[in-house]
Design an enzyme around this catalytic site. Sequence first.
Site, short mmCIF file in Angstrom:
data_model
loop_
_atom_site.label_atom_id
_atom_site.label_comp_id
_atom_site.label_asym_id
_atom_site.label_seq_id
_atom_site.Cartn_x
_atom_site.Cartn_y
_atom_site.Cartn_z
N ASP A 36 -92.22 7.54 -33.40
CA ASP A 36 -93.66 7.32 -33.32
C ASP A 36 -94.30 7.70 -34.65
OD1 ASP A 36 -93.81 6.47 -30.67
OD2 ASP A 36 -93.83 8.52 -29.91
N ASP A 335 -93.90 10.48 -26.26
CA ASP A 335 -94.72 11.60 -25.77
C ASP A 335 -95.43 11.31 -24.46
OD1 ASP A 335 -96.51 9.75 -26.72
OD2 ASP A 335 -97.30 11.00 -28.33
N ASP A 339 -93.46 6.40 -21.80
CA ASP A 339 -92.35 6.35 -22.76
C ASP A 339 -91.03 6.78 -22.13
OD1 ASP A 339 -93.96 5.53 -24.86
OD2 ASP A 339 -94.40 7.56 -25.53
N ASN A 401 -49.86 25.67 -33.70
CA ASN A 401 -49.03 25.55 -32.50
C ASN A 401 -47.83 24.64 -32.75
OD1 ASN A 401 -50.46 27.23 -30.64
ND2 ASN A 401 -52.05 25.68 -30.53
N GLU A 404 -45.21 26.67 -34.62
CA GLU A 404 -44.54 27.62 -33.73
C GLU A 404 -43.53 26.91 -32.83
OE1 GLU A 404 -47.59 29.60 -31.60
OE2 GLU A 404 -48.57 30.40 -33.40
N ASN A 429 -50.51 34.04 -30.98
CA ASN A 429 -51.52 33.00 -30.72
C ASN A 429 -52.92 33.59 -30.78
OD1 ASN A 429 -50.14 30.60 -30.46
ND2 ASN A 429 -49.62 30.96 -28.32
#
Length: 456
Positions: A36, A335, A339, A401, A404, A429
């Site tokens: 607007d 607003d 709308d 991860n 590992e 971890n």
Amino acid sequence: MSTLAMGAYRMAEKNAIVNRMSIIETLGETTIICSDKTGTITKGEMTSRKIYCDGNIFEITGTGYNYSGEINLEKKKANVNKNIPLKILLKASALCNDTIIEKTGSDSEYNIIGTPTEAALLVASAKGGIFKDDIKSQRIKEVPFSSERKMMSVLSKEKSGNYVYSKGAPEVLIKKCRFIQKGNGIHSMSSSDRKEIERRIRSMTSASLRIIMVAYKRYSPEDKIEKDLIFLGIVGMEDPPRDEVKDAIKICRTAGVSVKMITGDSKETASAISKQIGLDEGGIIEGWQIDNYTDEELSGAVRNAVIFARVRPEHKLRIVRALKKNGHIVTMTGDGVNDAPALKESHIGVAMGIGGTDVTREVSDLTLKDDNFATIVSAIKEGRTIFNNIQKFVTYQLSCNYAEIMVIFLGILIGLPLPLLALQILFMNLVTDNLPAITLGFNPSSHDVMFMKPRK
């Protein structure tokens, strides 16, 4: 989730209240902002600057809702009591009005309860010495303003008789006027009068002024309220753009986000404001054109348009659908109650925290505490930052991860004893994965986050 929560907290600090957590990531995908004009791109503080009445241009001094100012003609204070057309215009502006203004103690400012446009009319009348509370009249009937009618009228009972006072958009109200008020009386409106009024309107709108036309008539029971009105004049109001909007639009351009301005004002006024904020590289579509377009035609027309003028709330809904049809991620501001459908239809609905209604705030995804366009851009930046942070900690978690798993897998594959116990793996971890990943999720914005194009 903690990253999203922290992002929502940072947005709140920048006046953007997140109503739905899921839209934080969507903000980073935004390709178009439909905003607007009044109150979002501009300050929303109307100031009456000029009045065209009885062939004269009156200048109004002072700014904002401040009662220090006066109405001047040729740089001299105008005598309102001796100028009948001007006096009636100011009286009509005060009576055809639902807003209330009151002095704030010893300060020089008025406190307003109502709309900025009507407040500007009341302040202008006050500067001419005409106050709504001092006028002895009784409102009998009101025909309220609506986005479809674009005008408002009231029927007022006074000592000298009943009168109708009207105000509204010039292109609507001028069609209702058959007469014109001049200093020497009331005359039938001639074609030359209409041309002169149109010329004055163009002059004011080209100077970024918002135009309100004012008319009246003496009423009798056999009359229709809004017919055969007497033209009084036009009031030009200034609503300057916010200082920070121009820079915010530049940031949007570098970020690959298009900005489209939507307003109920005339295309001339919208065009003048757009030049001030650097939003003048594109076409203009008016509300009557949207009415005539099919959905397919509108989808094509919105590609190059940057300004939508004289629009109604239902036009906003069609604009959103047309942009979505073109594959855009749309952020839409609003607003008013009407709308709400457009906000609901858009990917991100943005409601105004100051000037918005409860309905729009309820259906919106984001609420601006300061009603400022620049706050939307800040929210988009934060949305992009959050997505980048999520990418960072997910990438870090996966890489850790994966390493590992590979160490343990290879150790077992070649017959080595298990290198770590289950409790040790969980502890590792926690220490090497989770804590660093959490800190990555809270990283601040990088300097180049708004130099990248929106992701898909």
